[in-house]
Design a protein around this motif. Structure first.
Motif, PDB file in Angstrom:
ATOM      1  N   HIS A 104      -3.901  17.451  -6.264  1.00 49.55           N
ATOM      2  CA  HIS A 104      -3.709  16.956  -7.633  1.00 49.55           C
ATOM      3  C   HIS A 104      -4.093  15.472  -7.762  1.00 49.55           C
ATOM      4  O   HIS A 104      -3.840  14.856  -8.802  1.00 49.55           O
ATOM      5  N   GLY A 105      -4.595  14.883  -6.689  1.00 46.34           N
ATOM      6  CA  GLY A 105      -4.898  13.452  -6.711  1.00 46.34           C
ATOM      7  C   GLY A 105      -3.646  12.620  -6.506  1.00 46.34           C
ATOM      8  O   GLY A 105      -3.630  11.419  -6.755  1.00 46.34           O
ATOM      9  N   GLY A 106      -2.566  13.264  -6.058  1.00 45.45           N
ATOM     10  CA  GLY A 106      -1.288  12.578  -5.852  1.00 45.45           C
ATOM     11  C   GLY A 106      -1.012  12.334  -4.377  1.00 45.45           C
ATOM     12  O   GLY A 106      -1.931  12.362  -3.544  1.00 45.45           O
ATOM     13  N   ALA A 107       0.255  12.099  -4.068  1.00 49.03           N
ATOM     14  CA  ALA A 107       0.639  11.819  -2.677  1.00 49.03           C
ATOM     15  C   ALA A 107       2.119  12.120  -2.510  1.00 49.03           C
ATOM     16  O   ALA A 107       2.848  12.269  -3.495  1.00 49.03           O
ATOM     17  N   VAL A 108       2.538  12.222  -1.273  1.00 43.62           N
ATOM     18  CA  VAL A 108       3.967  12.387  -0.997  1.00 43.62           C
ATOM     19  C   VAL A 108       4.356  11.399   0.098  1.00 43.62           C
ATOM     20  O   VAL A 108       3.574  11.145   1.015  1.00 43.62           O
ATOM     21  N   ARG A 109       5.536  10.811  -0.053  1.00 42.35           N
ATOM     22  CA  ARG A 109       6.023   9.845   0.941  1.00 42.35           C
ATOM     23  C   ARG A 109       7.429  10.246   1.346  1.00 42.35           C
ATOM     24  O   ARG A 109       8.169  10.837   0.566  1.00 42.35           O
ATOM     25  N   VAL A 110       7.795   9.893   2.580  1.00 43.80           N
ATOM     26  CA  VAL A 110       9.156  10.185   3.035  1.00 43.80           C
ATOM     27  C   VAL A 110       9.762   8.929   3.647  1.00 43.80           C
ATOM     28  O   VAL A 110       9.072   8.162   4.319  1.00 43.80           O
ATOM     29  N   GLU A 111      11.029   8.723   3.357  1.00 43.37           N
ATOM     30  CA  GLU A 111      11.787   7.647   4.012  1.00 43.37           C
ATOM     31  C   GLU A 111      13.073   8.281   4.491  1.00 43.37           C
ATOM     32  O   GLU A 111      13.639   9.123   3.787  1.00 43.37           O
ATOM     33  N   SER A 112      13.511   7.876   5.680  1.00 36.21           N
ATOM     34  CA  SER A 112      14.754   8.477   6.161  1.00 36.21           C
ATOM     35  C   SER A 112      15.560   7.463   6.959  1.00 36.21           C
ATOM     36  O   SER A 112      15.017   6.714   7.775  1.00 36.21           O
ATOM     37  N   GLN A 113      16.850   7.469   6.673  1.00 34.72           N
ATOM     38  CA  GLN A 113      17.771   6.639   7.447  1.00 34.72           C
ATOM     39  C   GLN A 113      18.655   7.642   8.173  1.00 34.72           C
ATOM     40  O   GLN A 113      19.563   8.227   7.545  1.00 34.72           O
ATOM     41  N   PRO A 114      18.354   7.934   9.450  1.00 34.88           N
ATOM     42  CA  PRO A 114      19.078   9.016  10.130  1.00 34.88           C
ATOM     43  C   PRO A 114      20.593   8.866  10.013  1.00 34.88           C
ATOM     44  O   PRO A 114      21.141   7.781  10.172  1.00 34.88           O
ATOM     45  N   GLY A 115      21.227   9.981   9.720  1.00 36.26           N
ATOM     46  CA  GLY A 115      22.686  10.005   9.583  1.00 36.26           C
ATOM     47  C   GLY A 115      23.143   9.550   8.206  1.00 36.26           C
ATOM     48  O   GLY A 115      24.324   9.654   7.879  1.00 36.26           O
ATOM     49  N   VAL A 116      22.235   9.032   7.391  1.00 34.21           N
ATOM     50  CA  VAL A 116      22.634   8.546   6.066  1.00 34.21           C
ATOM     51  C   VAL A 116      21.919   9.346   4.972  1.00 34.21           C
ATOM     52  O   VAL A 116      22.512  10.189   4.314  1.00 34.21           O
ATOM     53  N   THR A 117      20.624   9.093   4.821  1.00 34.55           N
ATOM     54  CA  THR A 117      19.934   9.749   3.704  1.00 34.55           C
ATOM     55  C   THR A 117      18.440   9.954   3.977  1.00 34.55           C
ATOM     56  O   THR A 117      17.838   9.230   4.771  1.00 34.55           O
ATOM     57  N   THR A 118      17.877  10.960   3.304  1.00 33.58           N
ATOM     58  CA  THR A 118      16.431  11.217   3.405  1.00 33.58           C
ATOM     59  C   THR A 118      15.892  11.315   1.991  1.00 33.58           C
ATOM     60  O   THR A 118      16.498  11.970   1.138  1.00 33.58           O
ATOM     61  N   ARG A 119      14.750  10.642   1.760  1.00 36.31           N
ATOM     62  CA  ARG A 119      14.192  10.633   0.409  1.00 36.31           C
ATOM     63  C   ARG A 119      12.708  10.995   0.453  1.00 36.31           C
ATOM     64  O   ARG A 119      11.921  10.334   1.149  1.00 36.31           O
ATOM     65  N   PHE A 120      12.355  12.055  -0.253  1.00 34.46           N
ATOM     66  CA  PHE A 120      10.948  12.415  -0.412  1.00 34.46           C
ATOM     67  C   PHE A 120      10.529  12.021  -1.820  1.00 34.46           C
ATOM     68  O   PHE A 120      11.258  12.281  -2.778  1.00 34.46           O
ATOM     69  N   THR A 121       9.365  11.353  -1.959  1.00 32.19           N
ATOM     70  CA  THR A 121       8.862  11.004  -3.292  1.00 32.19           C
ATOM     71  C   THR A 121       7.494  11.642  -3.493  1.00 32.19           C
ATOM     72  O   THR A 121       6.586  11.460  -2.678  1.00 32.19           O
ATOM     73  N   LEU A 122       7.387  12.417  -4.561  1.00 36.00           N
ATOM     74  CA  LEU A 122       6.128  13.076  -4.913  1.00 36.00           C
ATOM     75  C   LEU A 122       5.494  12.267  -6.043  1.00 36.00           C
ATOM     76  O   LEU A 122       6.132  12.047  -7.079  1.00 36.00           O
ATOM     77  N   TYR A 123       4.271  11.788  -5.838  1.00 35.69           N
ATOM     78  CA  TYR A 123       3.584  10.982  -6.859  1.00 35.69           C
ATOM     79  C   TYR A 123       2.450  11.801  -7.470  1.00 35.69           C
ATOM     80  O   TYR A 123       1.641  12.384  -6.740  1.00 35.69           O
ATOM     81  N   LEU A 124       2.401  11.815  -8.803  1.00 32.84           N
ATOM     82  CA  LEU A 124       1.310  12.502  -9.504  1.00 32.84           C
ATOM     83  C   LEU A 124       0.656  11.520 -10.470  1.00 32.84           C
ATOM     84  O   LEU A 124       1.359  10.806 -11.194  1.00 32.84           O
ATOM     85  N   PRO A 125      -0.675  11.467 -10.495  1.00 38.07           N
ATOM     86  CA  PRO A 125      -1.346  10.469 -11.353  1.00 38.07           C
ATOM     87  C   PRO A 125      -1.155  10.792 -12.842  1.00 38.07           C
ATOM     88  O   PRO A 125      -1.140  11.958 -13.229  1.00 38.07           O
ATOM     89  N   LEU A 126      -0.999   9.752 -13.641  1.00 40.72           N
ATOM     90  CA  LEU A 126      -0.889   9.908 -15.091  1.00 40.72           C
ATOM     91  C   LEU A 126      -2.070   9.205 -15.740  1.00 40.72           C
ATOM     92  O   LEU A 126      -2.627   8.263 -15.164  1.00 40.72           O
ATOM     93  N   LYS A 127      -2.417   9.658 -16.939  1.00 41.50           N
ATOM     94  CA  LYS A 127      -3.497   8.970 -17.669  1.00 41.50           C
ATOM     95  C   LYS A 127      -3.022   7.554 -17.994  1.00 41.50           C
ATOM     96  O   LYS A 127      -1.819   7.343 -18.210  1.00 41.50           O
ATOM     97  N   PRO A 128      -3.933   6.584 -18.040  1.00 46.12           N
ATOM     98  CA  PRO A 128      -3.502   5.226 -18.400  1.00 46.12           C
ATOM     99  C   PRO A 128      -2.881   5.242 -19.798  1.00 46.12           C
ATOM    100  O   PRO A 128      -3.278   6.047 -20.645  1.00 46.12           O
ATOM    101  N   GLU A 129      -1.894   4.388 -20.006  1.00 44.13           N
ATOM    102  CA  GLU A 129      -1.212   4.361 -21.293  1.00 44.13           C
ATOM    103  C   GLU A 129      -2.154   3.819 -22.363  1.00 44.13           C
ATOM    104  O   GLU A 129      -2.894   2.867 -22.103  1.00 44.13           O
ATOM    105  N   LYS A 130      -2.118   4.478 -23.559  1.00 44.67           N
ATOM    106  CA  LYS A 130      -2.978   3.967 -24.642  1.00 44.67           C
ATOM    107  C   LYS A 130      -2.411   2.626 -25.113  1.00 44.67           C
ATOM    108  O   LYS A 130      -1.211   2.506 -25.316  1.00 44.67           O
ATOM    109  N   PRO A 131      -3.263   1.618 -25.263  1.00 46.32           N
ATOM    110  CA  PRO A 131      -2.731   0.346 -25.755  1.00 46.32           C
ATOM    111  C   PRO A 131      -2.165   0.531 -27.170  1.00 46.32           C
ATOM    112  O   PRO A 131      -2.758   1.244 -27.974  1.00 46.32           O
ATOM    113  N   SER A 132      -0.987  -0.065 -27.408  1.00 43.83           N
ATOM    114  CA  SER A 132      -0.388   0.116 -28.743  1.00 43.83           C
ATOM    115  C   SER A 132      -1.197  -0.632 -29.788  1.00 43.83           C
ATOM    116  O   SER A 132      -1.797  -1.672 -29.506  1.00 43.83           O
ATOM    117  N   ALA A 133      -1.213  -0.074 -31.009  1.00 41.33           N
ATOM    118  CA  ALA A 133      -2.063  -0.646 -32.074  1.00 41.33           C
ATOM    119  C   ALA A 133      -1.598  -2.045 -32.411  1.00 41.33           C
ATOM    120  O   ALA A 133      -0.428  -2.340 -32.385  1.00 41.33           O
TER     121      ALA A 133
END
Ligand SMILES: Nc1ncnc2c1ncn2[C@@H]1O[C@H](COP(=O)(O)OP(=O)(O)OP(=O)(O)O)[C@@H](O)[C@H]1O
Ligand SMILES: [Mg+2]
Length: 365
Positions: A336-365
């Motif tokens: 999908h043109g995205g990525a996945v990252r993992v961070e883990s602090q053993p015995g405490v917590t594990t975090r997976f982050t899934l990134y998906l690209p978004l269209k650039p925001e339209k500049p407000s008028a």
């Protein structure tokens, strides 16, 4: 972990063996030369090779005898015969002794490479077939047997009465059916990845809907473990262009891991947010989906292998699994043109982050 494709080249002509190895190494194979039939067989006994290229006429041990012994001692290895004494009889004899293929010397580099590539394709098909057999015979049979068992318990046919715990049984049935679906989805996606046939059917997708659908799917398993799933997602999250089925599978593989690898009574957080380009690893504005759970986590030395196919780490001890869930996650996100990252602090917590690209925001008028 990329597994290198191992080829053993047996030829008493040292220059010949050397140049075949060189050609194969240039193409990314791990090629090793042996200069006699006997030495080649010893090498094979010491370490596994996927494919053997062997000469047919060698002084110490005849090529046909080498083939016979390879077939007997290492039936999983495919042998390709190469010989200057090209004749129909020797080809037939080689094939008769279970040679996979035959190339007459002198041969073009293309001929050599295409025979070796064919052998590896054949090995790959065989491996996928045997994976599928073990998936059907074990991984699917267990949850299916449980579904059949609980289905028959729900209602007492003779008395026409419903079991007082029928509702709980339905949850078990649903959760086992979901296990089977995940296995089949992950297996089929892996097959498509391996054969280069993974295609995305992209549609505008509301991630918030997928999150709630996923929560509902995992609810029975979460309830069994007294685990709380907390969704934190703004209602105005932008839609993304994604293959809904594949993305749902990827998200649920991560969330299912969070359930499996956290202790009972845990809290799992599912958070979605929009990140500006400077905060996202994709270099463009992205949707980030964070799935976080407490538990034993993943030690730093195991983290680099977490997305490898078939990798099961220390945290999986005693927990059933096939080790392909996160391999599918990574491939689907990257497709999908995205990525996945993992961070883990053993015995405490594990975090997976899934990134998906978004269209650039339209500049407000
Ligand atoms: N949240 C987590 N906390 C701790 N360890 C994890 C977590 N998620 C994944 N792992 C580790 O990473 C390994 C790979 O995960 P993956 O989902 O690919 O395979 P699996 O869960 O073993 O099997 P399956 O393919 O059935 O999902 C797991 O075996 C486990 O050891
Ligand atoms: Mg898993």
């Amino acid at each position: 972990m990329a597994v290198s494709k191992r080829v053993l080249v047996i030829d008493d002509e040292k220059r010949m063996a050397g140049s075949v190895c060189q050609v194969l190494s240039r193409e990314g194979y791990h090629a090793v030369a042996s200069h006699s039939g006997r030495e080649g067989l010893e090498r094979l006994d010491e370490q596994p090779f996927d494919v053997v290229l062997t000469d047919l006429r060698m002084p110490d041990l005849d090529g046909i005898e080498v083939l016979r012994q390879i077939h007997e001692r290492h039936p999983e290895t495919l042998a390709i015969v190469m010989t200057a004494h090209a004749s129909t009889e020797s080809a037939i004899e080689a094939i008769h002794h279970a040679a996979f293929d035959y190339i007459p010397k002198p041969f073009e580099i293309e001929q050599l490479l295409s025979a070796v590539a064919r052998a590896f394709r054949c090995l790959e098909t065989e491996r996928l077939r045997s994976d599928m057999m073990s998936m059907i015979s074990h991984d699917i049979k267990v949850p299916l047997t449980s579904i059949i068992g609980y289905t028959s318990l729900i209602r007492d046919r003779r008395r026409g009465e419903w079991h007082p715990r029928a509702e709980g049984f339905l949850d078990i049935i649903a959760s086992n059916a979901n296990k089977i679906l995940a296995l089949i989805d992950n297996y089929l996606t892996t097959c498509k990845i391996e054969t280069g046939r993974l295609e995305l059917v992209r549609r505008p997708t509301r991630v918030i809907d997928l999150l709630f659908e996923m929560e509902a799917m995992l609810a029975p398993e979460a309830a069994k473990r007294h685990t709380r799933m907390v969704i934190d997602c703004p209602g105005d999250l932008p839609e993304i262009l994604a293959d809904e089925n594949l993305l749902f599978r990827a998200m649920s593989n991560v969330a299912n891991n969070a359930l499996q690898y956290s202790p009972p009574n845990a809290q799992i957080t599912l958070r979605a947010q929009v990140l500006p380009a400077e905060e996202a690893p994709l270099g463009v504005r992205a949707l980030a989906l964070v799935i976080e759970n407490p538990g034993p986590g993943i030690p730093p030395d195991e983290l680099p292998h977490v997305f490898d196919r078939y990798s099961r780490l220390g945290s999986s001890r005693g927990i059933e699994g096939t080790g392909i869930g996160l391999f599918v996650v990574k491939t689907v996100l990257e497709a999908h043109g995205g990525a996945v990252r993992v961070e883990s602090q053993p015995g405490v917590t594990t975090r997976f982050t899934l990134y998906l690209p978004l269209k650039p925001e339209k500049p407000s008028a």
